[in-house]
Write an enzyme that holds these catalytic residues in place. Structure first.
Site, mmCIF file in Angstrom:
data_model
loop_
_atom_site.group_PDB
_atom_site.id
_atom_site.type_symbol
_atom_site.label_atom_id
_atom_site.label_comp_id
_atom_site.label_asym_id
_atom_site.label_seq_id
_atom_site.Cartn_x
_atom_site.Cartn_y
_atom_site.Cartn_z
ATOM 1 N N ASP A 182 72.451 60.331 72.682
ATOM 2 C CA ASP A 182 73.548 61.672 73.184
ATOM 3 C C ASP A 182 74.082 61.936 70.653
ATOM 4 O O ASP A 182 74.600 63.032 70.674
ATOM 5 C CB ASP A 182 74.856 62.261 73.889
ATOM 6 C CG ASP A 182 73.807 62.057 75.149
ATOM 7 O OD1 ASP A 182 73.053 62.465 74.672
ATOM 8 O OD2 ASP A 182 74.496 61.736 76.107
ATOM 9 N N LYS A 202 69.857 63.797 68.126
ATOM 10 C CA LYS A 202 68.035 63.033 67.730
ATOM 11 C C LYS A 202 67.462 64.533 67.339
ATOM 12 O O LYS A 202 66.755 64.880 66.802
ATOM 13 C CB LYS A 202 68.158 62.164 68.289
ATOM 14 C CG LYS A 202 68.591 60.573 68.429
ATOM 15 C CD LYS A 202 67.401 59.583 69.485
ATOM 16 C CE LYS A 202 67.899 59.874 70.934
ATOM 17 N NZ LYS A 202 69.217 59.814 70.855
ATOM 18 N N GLY A 244 68.100 64.545 76.768
ATOM 19 C CA GLY A 244 68.436 65.570 76.820
ATOM 20 C C GLY A 244 68.207 66.220 76.186
ATOM 21 O O GLY A 244 68.860 65.783 74.772
ATOM 22 N N HIS A 245 66.924 66.622 74.919
ATOM 23 C CA HIS A 245 67.635 66.847 73.641
ATOM 24 C C HIS A 245 67.352 68.592 73.232
ATOM 25 O O HIS A 245 66.788 68.810 73.849
ATOM 26 C CB HIS A 245 65.924 66.245 72.585
ATOM 27 C CG HIS A 245 66.212 65.556 72.676
ATOM 28 N ND1 HIS A 245 64.830 63.844 72.311
ATOM 29 C CD2 HIS A 245 67.354 64.038 72.865
ATOM 30 C CE1 HIS A 245 65.092 62.744 72.279
ATOM 31 N NE2 HIS A 245 66.127 62.955 72.611
ATOM 32 N N GLN A 292 67.594 58.296 74.533
ATOM 33 C CA GLN A 292 68.496 57.431 74.813
ATOM 34 C C GLN A 292 69.299 56.894 73.056
ATOM 35 O O GLN A 292 68.564 57.509 71.886
ATOM 36 C CB GLN A 292 68.080 56.551 75.655
ATOM 37 C CG GLN A 292 68.575 56.876 77.056
ATOM 38 C CD GLN A 292 67.036 57.397 77.234
ATOM 39 O OE1 GLN A 292 65.924 56.442 76.901
ATOM 40 N NE2 GLN A 292 66.701 57.942 78.121
ATOM 41 N N ASP A 347 81.624 68.207 61.958
ATOM 42 C CA ASP A 347 82.730 69.256 62.251
ATOM 43 C C ASP A 347 83.885 69.199 63.204
ATOM 44 O O ASP A 347 84.588 69.939 63.419
ATOM 45 C CB ASP A 347 82.091 70.743 62.530
ATOM 46 C CG ASP A 347 81.198 70.375 63.089
ATOM 47 O OD1 ASP A 347 79.832 69.786 63.099
ATOM 48 O OD2 ASP A 347 80.855 71.284 64.033
ATOM 49 N N SER A 399 75.281 66.553 59.171
ATOM 50 C CA SER A 399 75.159 67.519 60.031
ATOM 51 C C SER A 399 76.846 68.758 61.153
ATOM 52 O O SER A 399 77.124 67.718 61.034
ATOM 53 C CB SER A 399 73.910 67.762 61.575
ATOM 54 O OG SER A 399 75.172 68.828 62.413
HETATM 55 P P1 IMP Z 1 68.945 55.902 83.539
HETATM 56 O O1 IMP Z 1 68.608 55.888 81.826
HETATM 57 O O2 IMP Z 1 69.225 56.896 84.180
HETATM 58 O O3 IMP Z 1 68.782 54.389 83.649
HETATM 59 O O4 IMP Z 1 70.828 55.691 83.142
HETATM 60 C C1 IMP Z 1 71.245 54.105 82.502
HETATM 61 C C2 IMP Z 1 72.056 54.593 81.870
HETATM 62 O O5 IMP Z 1 71.591 54.919 80.611
HETATM 63 C C3 IMP Z 1 73.526 55.475 82.344
HETATM 64 O O6 IMP Z 1 74.816 55.190 81.600
HETATM 65 C C4 IMP Z 1 72.791 56.726 81.544
HETATM 66 O O7 IMP Z 1 73.740 58.056 81.690
HETATM 67 C C5 IMP Z 1 72.295 56.116 80.463
HETATM 68 N N1 IMP Z 1 71.530 57.654 80.051
HETATM 69 C C6 IMP Z 1 70.201 57.675 80.232
HETATM 70 N N2 IMP Z 1 69.549 58.683 79.045
HETATM 71 C C7 IMP Z 1 70.639 58.918 78.046
HETATM 72 C C8 IMP Z 1 70.398 59.807 76.984
HETATM 73 O O8 IMP Z 1 69.554 60.269 77.161
HETATM 74 N N3 IMP Z 1 71.135 59.989 76.467
HETATM 75 C C9 IMP Z 1 72.751 59.994 76.710
HETATM 76 N N4 IMP Z 1 72.801 58.351 77.802
HETATM 77 C C10 IMP Z 1 71.889 57.844 78.448
#
Ligand code: IMP
Length: 429
Positions: A13, A16, A40-41, A224, A333, A413
């Site tokens: 998060d 990216k 989630g982008h 991630q 910001d 940014s």
């Molecule tokens: P999983 O990828 O669903 O198995 O989750 C494993 C860990 O990675 C958890 O702590 C999730 O909250 C974290 N996680 C997975 N995808 C993201 C992402 O895109 N952004 C932030 N944390 C993520």
């Protein structure tokens, strides 16, 4: 020609999505190499906001081609929903979205087992996105996975699905006391997906090699972040793939010598969603302020993100394991109103000082950060577009981050819009 890997250098998060969107202007191909729809982008274009989970955010640029490499795990329901959403909003993916024939497929039993396992873990849960990511990668490593090319071959698929489902149903019954999945129902659903997916399926390693030979620019989009990487992250509170730069090689089959640069993305502070240690976590009042100001709620699950001070040990660890040569610092910001800003520069536990990021989860859980304190700027920055117009305190803060990270900051940014970007050295945007 440039082949650039963009990596999240914290716990995901970092922003990216916005960086990919900016870099996509000069890229011919955008490639995802790991993870699935747990990502989630978010991309904010004018009055429109897009949240993409599976498909690279570069798809919003009409001339870029997007690839999901062999290291990605693919949820077909989510994939086609996303294509539908894009199409409704005027973005066509036809002829410019490709999926590796070697990518593994996330099945409903992966999602269910992810949920059931998390529920059983109680206080020891990981806080996964419950998208089935871990169970799918576990099956891949366990030689029980079903790949895109297996789905494309009807005979192979039927035989594999039958065998795998027998085992999954046994686990569901014996361990979770849950009703089984029906082979016939799943078979029917995936037969439909087979036809819908066929136009997207390619040998993407070959595709990328050809693109490279044609001197196209390829951008590898990390999902991630490094601290969620299964090898380099805060294990076991990690995702199940290599979210660091090495993942781009294994997850696409690109010739490693063809990579020209690895760029990191950090927030001006730190956030984390899901469970696991977080040494520089804010106290409750400040946490709420930054959560609200920074809209720190997960793009995939909507969960509030924990927030804390910038942790230089985290960033340095990421620089090291990814070979980062430049950084983009996002969401400066969000710190605009703070009178004082801290930076975690070391940890301390039982009289021992840690200057590099420790692997030991007990140390991470109990360590006290050693902070430097810097004066805040207490001025709005979101309409600033040039480095020299930033308040002096903001520039000093960023310069200190550069020294602590050991790499130059190329981009700052100051808001979610494309225009709210300061190019520091002109090398990236
Ligand atoms: P999983 O990828 O669903 O198995 O989750 C494993 C860990 O990675 C958890 O702590 C999730 O909250 C974290 N996680 C997975 N995808 C993201 C992402 O895109 N952004 C932030 N944390 C993520």
């Amino acid at each position: 020609m440039s082949n650039v890997i963009l990596i999240g250098a914290q716990w995901g998060d970092e922003g990216k999505g916005k960086m990919i969107d900016l870099l996509a202007r000069t890229s011919h191909y955008i490639v995802r190499f790991q993870g699935g729809n747990n990502a989630g982008h978010t991309v904010d274009i004018g009055s429109e906001k897009f949240i993409l989970h599976h498909i690279p955010s570069g798809i919003l640029h009409p001339r870029t081609k997007c690839v999901l490499g062999n290291g990605v795990v693919l949820d077909l329901e989510a994939f086609f929903d996303e294509i539908k959403m894009l199409s409704k909003r005027g973005v066509s993916v036809r002829g410019r979205l490709f999926v590796s024939e070697r990518a593994h497929i996330i099945f409903p039993y992966h999602r269910l087992i992810d949920q059931l396992k998390e529920e059983r873990k109680g206080g020891h849960k990981i806080g996964t996105t419950k998208k089935g990511i871990g169970p799918c990668y576990a099956d891949k490593a366990n030689r029980l996975g079903i790949r895109v090319c297996d789905l494309m071959n009807r005979r192979v698929f039927d035989e594999r699905l039958e065998r795998v489902l027998k085992e999954k149903n046994l686990i569901l019954k014996k361990i979770f006391n849950h009703r089984p999945f029906s082979f016939n129902d799943m078979h029917r659903t995936y037969a439909k997906y087979r036809n819908r997916l066929a136009p997207y399926v390619r040998n993407t390693s070959l595709l990328l090699d050809q693109a490279d030979r044609q001197k196209k620019h390829i951008l590898f989009e990390g999902a991630q972040g490094t601290l969620l990487d299964v090898d380099h992250g805060t294990y076991p509170f990690v995702t199940s793939s290599n979210a660091s730069a090495g993942g781009a090689i294994a997850g696409t089959g690109i010739d490693p010598s063809k990579i020209t640069e690895v760029i990191g993305v950090v927030k001006a502070y730190t956030t984390r969603v899901g469970e696991g240690p977080f040494p520089t976590l804010f106290p409750p009042g400040l946490l709420r302020h930054i959560q609200e100001r920074g809209e720190e709620f997960g793009a995939t699950t909507g969960r509030p993100r924990r927030c804390g001070w910038f942790d230089a040990l985290v960033a340095r660890h990421s620089v090291l394991v990814n070979g980062l040569k430049k950084m983009a610092v996002m969401k400066l910001d969000v710190l605009d109103e703070l009178p004082k800003i801290k930076i975690g520069v070391a940890y301390r536990l039982r009289g021992k000082r840690y200057n590099s990021f420790p692997a030991d989860s007990e140390v991470l859980e109990h360590a006290e950060p050693v902070y430097e304190e810097w004066p805040g700027w207490q001025k709005p920055t979101s309409s600033i577009r040039r480095w020299r117009d930033l308040p002096i305190q903001a520039r000093r803060y960023l310069k200190r981050l550069e020294v602590l990270m050991g790499v130059p900051i190329s981009v700052v940014s100051v808001g979610s819009k494309r225009s709210q970007t300061i190019s520091v050295d002109g090398s990236l945007v």
